[in-house]
Design an enzyme around this catalytic site. Sequence first.
Site, PDB file in Angstrom:
ATOM      1  N   ARG A   1     -71.842 -15.712 -35.893  1.00 15.79           N
ATOM      2  CA  ARG A   1     -72.715 -15.362 -34.777  1.00 15.79           C
ATOM      3  C   ARG A   1     -72.546 -13.900 -34.370  1.00 15.79           C
ATOM      4  O   ARG A   1     -73.496 -13.223 -34.012  1.00 15.79           O
ATOM      5  CB  ARG A   1     -72.453 -16.304 -33.592  1.00 15.79           C
ATOM      6  CG  ARG A   1     -73.618 -16.411 -32.652  1.00 15.79           C
ATOM      7  CD  ARG A   1     -73.395 -17.457 -31.586  1.00 15.79           C
ATOM      8  NE  ARG A   1     -73.945 -18.732 -31.954  1.00 15.79           N
ATOM      9  CZ  ARG A   1     -73.298 -19.891 -31.851  1.00 15.79           C
ATOM     10  NH1 ARG A   1     -72.075 -19.913 -31.403  1.00 15.79           N
ATOM     11  NH2 ARG A   1     -73.869 -21.020 -32.192  1.00 15.79           N
ATOM     12  N   GLY A   2     -71.317 -13.400 -34.431  1.00 16.52           N
ATOM     13  CA  GLY A   2     -71.050 -12.001 -34.059  1.00 16.52           C
ATOM     14  C   GLY A   2     -71.813 -11.035 -34.945  1.00 16.52           C
ATOM     15  O   GLY A   2     -72.412 -10.069 -34.466  1.00 16.52           O
TER      16      GLY A   2
END
Length: 357
Positions: A291-292
């Site tokens: 997700r980062g």
Amino acid sequence: MTATVQAPPKTRRQVFPFTAIVGQEEMKLALLLNVIDPKIGGVMIMGDRGTGKSTTIRALADLLPEIDVVEGDPFNSDPEDPDLMSDEVRQKVEQQQPINTVKKKVQMIDLPLGATEDRVCGTIDIEKALSDGIKAFEPGLLAKANRGILYVDEVNLLDDHLVDVLLDSAAGGWNTVEREGISIRHPAQFVMVGSGNPEEGELRPQLLDRFGMHAEIRTVKEPNLRVQIVEQRAEFDGNPSDFSDKYSSEQVALQDKIVQAQKLLPSVTIDYDLRVKISEICSELDVDGLRGDIVTNRAAKAIAAFEGRTEVTIDDIRRVIVLCLRHRLRKDPLESIDSGYKVKKSVARIFGLELEE
């Protein structure tokens, strides 16, 4: 076929202008980028009490351009985009029935701390459904928030189950309500903004991770700036419309900039080498999941679009990556280094830049 009906004249109460807000650049940037690309996934704003969190979010909602919605539809359905239409509107469009559209301000929905799941998600009237054979649905706050901003103050004090429900809707873009075998769903795409004070308890790491960005704000220490903020507030409270008029041209300019950025966003590209370096940073910082990486790529594109460019630069990444990663680092209780500083250190090493203080 759609017919447009004019929105009623302005009768809303005055909101403090976004362009008049002094300082808190990190929070303002995170909010603007989420408006340009709502798929960034919202923003969590952590900071001291009385630092203008809710004033800024209200100001942003007021700044946004009006949107076209289907008249009389409780979900703010988009007359053009099937992903943002309720099933009823989509049926009408498929059958080529005429629908009226109206212009409407982007909604900012406040989620009260004591809200129940029924109030948030909506309820199905089982009696009506059984006796009349129709799906009687009473829309909740998620229905009103579709295509708008959902603001959850003191998100760290909210029931975990409710936060899960909100984040699931924000991630999937749909809200589904099921009661006694009857199921109803409606679009629920919104920018989720949470705020809280770290002194009142931390958010669970798996919930924190679901917010696209994390802005930290501090009380302004500079005496001159504090005086300026106090005087501005007094001036606004004394005569809101005169104060707002002073900033009207700046407000219009920023609104145009947001609209242009939204149009430009699909054509913004990010070089393969830069994407590799973003993933290298995430890997070096031991960030769980991908997700980062995804959010950093999106945010870098959004800031490039905001500045009218179609190619992402190293500087774009540097300006957004702390907001995208600081809340995803594993916490070591024995470590005193700020997570934002750790991100900056990694960025400086991998991109070969001077470390910013």
